[in-house]
Enzyme design. Structure first.
Site, PDB file in Angstrom:
ATOM      1  N   ALA A  59       0.730  -1.263  -0.053  1.00  0.00           N
ATOM      2  CA  ALA A  59       0.028  -0.032  -0.120  1.00  0.00           C
ATOM      3  C   ALA A  59       0.824   1.436   0.094  1.00  0.00           C
ATOM      4  O   ALA A  59       0.401   2.330  -0.619  1.00  0.00           O
ATOM      5  CB  ALA A  59      -0.865  -0.069   1.275  1.00  0.00           C
ATOM      6  N   ILE A  84      -3.133  -4.340   7.397  1.00  0.00           N
ATOM      7  CA  ILE A  84      -3.787  -4.788   8.708  1.00  0.00           C
ATOM      8  C   ILE A  84      -3.000  -4.574   9.879  1.00  0.00           C
ATOM      9  O   ILE A  84      -1.894  -4.738   9.859  1.00  0.00           O
ATOM     10  CB  ILE A  84      -3.958  -6.594   8.331  1.00  0.00           C
ATOM     11  CG1 ILE A  84      -5.014  -6.799   7.188  1.00  0.00           C
ATOM     12  CG2 ILE A  84      -4.735  -6.938   9.757  1.00  0.00           C
ATOM     13  CD1 ILE A  84      -4.964  -8.090   6.656  1.00  0.00           C
ATOM     14  N   THR A  88       2.674  -3.197  16.092  1.00  0.00           N
ATOM     15  CA  THR A  88       3.724  -1.960  16.162  1.00  0.00           C
ATOM     16  C   THR A  88       2.870  -0.858  15.618  1.00  0.00           C
ATOM     17  O   THR A  88       1.804  -1.081  14.857  1.00  0.00           O
ATOM     18  CB  THR A  88       4.790  -2.322  15.112  1.00  0.00           C
ATOM     19  OG1 THR A  88       4.388  -2.440  13.875  1.00  0.00           O
ATOM     20  CG2 THR A  88       5.600  -3.405  15.944  1.00  0.00           C
ATOM     21  N   HIS A  90       3.663   0.509  12.935  1.00  0.00           N
ATOM     22  CA  HIS A  90       3.775   0.444  11.500  1.00  0.00           C
ATOM     23  C   HIS A  90       2.465   0.569  10.595  1.00  0.00           C
ATOM     24  O   HIS A  90       2.531   1.318   9.685  1.00  0.00           O
ATOM     25  CB  HIS A  90       4.571  -0.930  10.818  1.00  0.00           C
ATOM     26  CG  HIS A  90       4.793  -1.189   9.825  1.00  0.00           C
ATOM     27  ND1 HIS A  90       4.074  -1.935   8.510  1.00  0.00           N
ATOM     28  CD2 HIS A  90       5.785  -0.697   8.719  1.00  0.00           C
ATOM     29  CE1 HIS A  90       4.582  -1.737   7.486  1.00  0.00           C
ATOM     30  NE2 HIS A  90       5.578  -1.085   7.474  1.00  0.00           N
ATOM     31  N   ARG A 129     -14.634  -7.234   3.760  1.00  0.00           N
ATOM     32  CA  ARG A 129     -14.908  -6.302   3.111  1.00  0.00           C
ATOM     33  C   ARG A 129     -14.285  -6.233   1.888  1.00  0.00           C
ATOM     34  O   ARG A 129     -14.408  -5.322   0.889  1.00  0.00           O
ATOM     35  CB  ARG A 129     -14.075  -4.814   3.801  1.00  0.00           C
ATOM     36  CG  ARG A 129     -14.810  -4.588   4.926  1.00  0.00           C
ATOM     37  CD  ARG A 129     -13.787  -3.803   5.929  1.00  0.00           C
ATOM     38  NE  ARG A 129     -14.633  -3.433   7.122  1.00  0.00           N
ATOM     39  CZ  ARG A 129     -15.229  -4.239   7.929  1.00  0.00           C
ATOM     40  NH1 ARG A 129     -14.718  -5.520   7.972  1.00  0.00           N
ATOM     41  NH2 ARG A 129     -15.921  -3.830   9.179  1.00  0.00           N
TER      42      ARG A 129
END
Length: 161
Positions: A59, A84, A88, A90, A129
């Site tokens: 992404a 997802i 952390t 991140h 989704r």
């Protein structure tokens, strides 16, 4: 009475060129998003030969691909991915960078760039989704891309600010 003129984008993909930037990371989810987008574009009349799909690692890389695609002469860009949440921070950096970058592409180029990046807490939520009980965000973004491409065409033709 005041009667403003309303301009809306039609859900008619005939004559449109649409690009899709699709992340490889979280591949099972992204493939379902991509399939949903392709099916919806076909349903709306976008010809297969007028669709280009660019694969990116994740992404975070979507905005760069979207920028190049937007500059290539397409009418809209659909950006698909899945971030997802892990243990952390991140997640926050990647999701934020993708969202901001995709928004800047649309603003800088005037080409609609739709945000079809799932940001979920679990893989299960992402799958829900991506063709599950919550629909398919890829299909939704494809429809939005067609509507926005037609809206932009109408606004340009009418020279409406």
């Amino acid at each position: 009475t005041i009667r403003p003129r309303f301009v809306e984008g039609r859900l008619d993909g005939r004559g449109l060129k649409v690009a899709i930037a699709c992340a490889r990371f979280n591949e099972a989810v992204c493939e379902r998003l991509l399939e949903g987008a392709l099916v919806e574009l076909a349903r709306l009349g976008v010809r297969t030969e007028e669709i280009v799909v660019a694969r990116v690692p994740g992404a975070f890389e979507l905005p760069v691909a979207a920028l190049h695609l937007a500059r290539s002469g397409v009418d809209a860009v659909v950006c698909l991915g899945a971030v997802i949440r892990g243990e952390t921070p991140h997640f926050d950096f990647v999701a934020g960078a993708a969202a901001g970058g995709i928004a800047r592409v649309a603003e800088q180029t005037g080409v609609p760039a739709l945000f079809g990046v799932l940001t979920t807490d679990s893989n299960e939520q992402a799958m829900e989704r991506a063709g599950g009980r919550h629909g398919n965000k890829g299909a939704e973004c494809a429809a939005g891309a067609v509507a926005m491409a037609n809206l932009v065409r109408s606004l340009r033709a009418a020279r409406t600010p």
